[in-house]
Design a protein around this motif. Structure first.
Motif, short mmCIF file in Angstrom:
data_model
loop_
_atom_site.label_atom_id
_atom_site.label_comp_id
_atom_site.label_asym_id
_atom_site.label_seq_id
_atom_site.Cartn_x
_atom_site.Cartn_y
_atom_site.Cartn_z
N ALA A 123 10.36 -16.92 40.75
CA ALA A 123 10.83 -15.72 41.44
C ALA A 123 12.30 -15.46 41.13
CB ALA A 123 10.64 -15.88 42.95
N VAL A 124 13.06 -16.52 40.87
CA VAL A 124 14.48 -16.38 40.57
C VAL A 124 14.75 -16.34 39.06
CG1 VAL A 124 16.76 -17.48 40.81
CG2 VAL A 124 15.14 -17.52 42.72
N LEU A 125 14.07 -17.20 38.32
CA LEU A 125 14.37 -17.35 36.89
C LEU A 125 13.28 -16.76 35.99
CD1 LEU A 125 15.68 -21.05 36.96
CD2 LEU A 125 17.04 -18.94 36.85
N GLY A 126 12.42 -15.93 36.56
CA GLY A 126 11.29 -15.39 35.81
C GLY A 126 11.65 -14.58 34.59
N ARG A 127 12.89 -14.07 34.53
CA ARG A 127 13.31 -13.28 33.37
C ARG A 127 14.36 -13.99 32.53
NH1 ARG A 127 13.79 -7.03 35.71
NH2 ARG A 127 11.62 -6.89 36.46
N SER A 128 14.56 -15.25 32.81
CA SER A 128 15.56 -16.02 32.08
C SER A 128 14.93 -16.72 30.87
CB SER A 128 16.19 -17.07 33.00
OG SER A 128 15.24 -18.10 33.29
N ARG A 129 15.75 -17.36 30.07
CA ARG A 129 15.24 -18.10 28.92
C ARG A 129 14.44 -19.33 29.33
NH1 ARG A 129 20.47 -18.21 24.75
NH2 ARG A 129 20.59 -15.94 24.42
N SER A 130 14.65 -19.77 30.55
CA SER A 130 13.94 -20.95 31.05
C SER A 130 12.53 -20.62 31.55
CB SER A 130 14.73 -21.60 32.19
OG SER A 130 16.04 -21.92 31.79
N ALA A 131 12.22 -19.34 31.70
CA ALA A 131 10.95 -18.93 32.29
C ALA A 131 9.72 -19.50 31.58
CB ALA A 131 10.87 -17.41 32.36
N PRO A 132 9.64 -19.45 30.24
CA PRO A 132 8.43 -19.99 29.58
C PRO A 132 8.23 -21.48 29.85
CG PRO A 132 9.66 -18.58 28.08
CD PRO A 132 10.53 -18.78 29.27
N LEU A 133 9.33 -22.23 29.91
CA LEU A 133 9.23 -23.66 30.17
C LEU A 133 8.73 -23.91 31.59
CD1 LEU A 133 9.78 -26.61 29.35
CD2 LEU A 133 12.13 -26.29 30.18
N ILE A 134 9.30 -23.21 32.56
CA ILE A 134 8.88 -23.37 33.95
C ILE A 134 7.43 -22.93 34.12
CG2 ILE A 134 9.29 -22.60 36.32
CD1 ILE A 134 12.25 -22.28 35.56
N GLN A 135 7.07 -21.84 33.47
CA GLN A 135 5.70 -21.33 33.57
C GLN A 135 4.70 -22.33 32.99
OE1 GLN A 135 4.79 -18.23 35.00
NE2 GLN A 135 2.74 -19.13 34.87
N GLU A 136 5.08 -22.97 31.90
CA GLU A 136 4.20 -23.96 31.28
C GLU A 136 3.92 -25.13 32.23
OE1 GLU A 136 4.13 -27.00 27.41
OE2 GLU A 136 5.69 -25.47 27.59
N MET A 137 4.98 -25.61 32.88
CA MET A 137 4.78 -26.71 33.83
C MET A 137 3.97 -26.23 35.04
SD MET A 137 8.37 -28.87 33.68
CE MET A 137 9.50 -27.51 34.00
N TRP A 138 4.22 -25.01 35.46
CA TRP A 138 3.48 -24.46 36.60
C TRP A 138 1.99 -24.36 36.30
CZ3 TRP A 138 4.31 -18.87 38.93
CH2 TRP A 138 3.66 -18.80 40.16
N GLU A 139 1.64 -23.98 35.08
CA GLU A 139 0.23 -23.87 34.71
C GLU A 139 -0.48 -25.20 34.85
OE1 GLU A 139 -1.49 -21.12 34.17
OE2 GLU A 139 0.36 -19.99 34.57
N GLN A 140 0.20 -26.28 34.49
CA GLN A 140 -0.41 -27.61 34.67
C GLN A 140 -0.60 -27.92 36.15
OE1 GLN A 140 2.18 -30.21 32.20
NE2 GLN A 140 0.32 -30.70 31.08
N GLU A 141 0.38 -27.56 36.96
CA GLU A 141 0.26 -27.80 38.39
C GLU A 141 -0.89 -26.99 39.00
OE1 GLU A 141 1.73 -30.14 39.72
OE2 GLU A 141 3.50 -30.52 38.52
#
Length: 215
Positions: free
Chosen positions: A70-88
């Protein structure tokens, strides 16, 4: 009379085939999560507590990643966070199935973890990528240690009996350790006050584990 009997028998067979066809997807969907062997009442209580807290942990982790996105969804870190979230998400789905198949009540504290997890994820993400990664390291380390504790318990009980459940827990433990290492690789420790934040989050995780097992 023979023709009528044959016709009735055919209709019954067709009805049975139709019922089996309708039920097949449900059986296929549920079978992989029926990881409990035959157990007595005391073992069932132990396994219920384990699965209840594991489900709560994965639910909380999902809410943390939701807050980060919600905070970093448009940042460069978003794909990395999204990838970990998908596993969760996959972890949570599997525990949803385990609880349903084995008729285990989830913790009554899910509404609290819903809000607390999202706020934790969002607030640490406001500190930037390093804050989000510091949160990930703290949470995933706590979850990994908890999974290791469960693995030791099941191994001491009977590793052959609990082979399927051990496989699930070990797989998830490895995923959490991968997330932990990812957080370290992406400068979690460079956050000012990292150790203070990490210890505070892990203290909260211990409280969540303790209460979710019991409530």
């Amino acid at each position: 009379m023979q023709r009528a009997a044959y016709t009735t028998d055919s209709l019954v067979k067709r009805w049975l085939r139709h019922r089996l066809k309708c039920r097949a997807p449900l059986q296929v969907s549920m079978r992989p999560y029926s990881v409990f062997p035959p157990v007595d009442s005391e073992e069932k209580k132990m396994l219920d507590r384990m699965m209840r807290v594991d489900h709560a942990g994965e639910y909380g982790a999902n809410r943390i990643y939701a807050g980060q996105m919600a905070v970093l969804g448009r940042s460069r870190s978003a794909p990395l966070i999204q990838e970990m979230w998908e596993q969760e998400k996959k972890h949570l789905k599997k525990f949803d199935e385990i609880l349903a198949v084995n008729r285990i009540r989830p913790t009554a504290l899910l509404p609290l973890w819903n809000v607390a997890g999202f706020l934790l994820g969002a607030s640490t993400a406001l500190l930037g990528k390093e804050g989000a990664m510091a949160c990930t390291v703290a949470v995933e380390e706590s979850i990994s240690e908890h999974y290791n504790s469960q693995i030791r318990t099941l191994m001491e009980q009977d590793p052959d009996k609990y082979v399927e459940l051990l496989k699930v827990i070990k797989e998830f433990r490895d995923d959490e350790m991968e997330h932990h290492d990812t957080g370290l690789e992406h400068e979690a420790e460079s956050l000012p006050g990292y150790w203070l934040l990490k210890n505070a989050i892990q203290l909260g995780c211990k409280f969540a584990i303790y209460t979710s097992q019991r409530i």
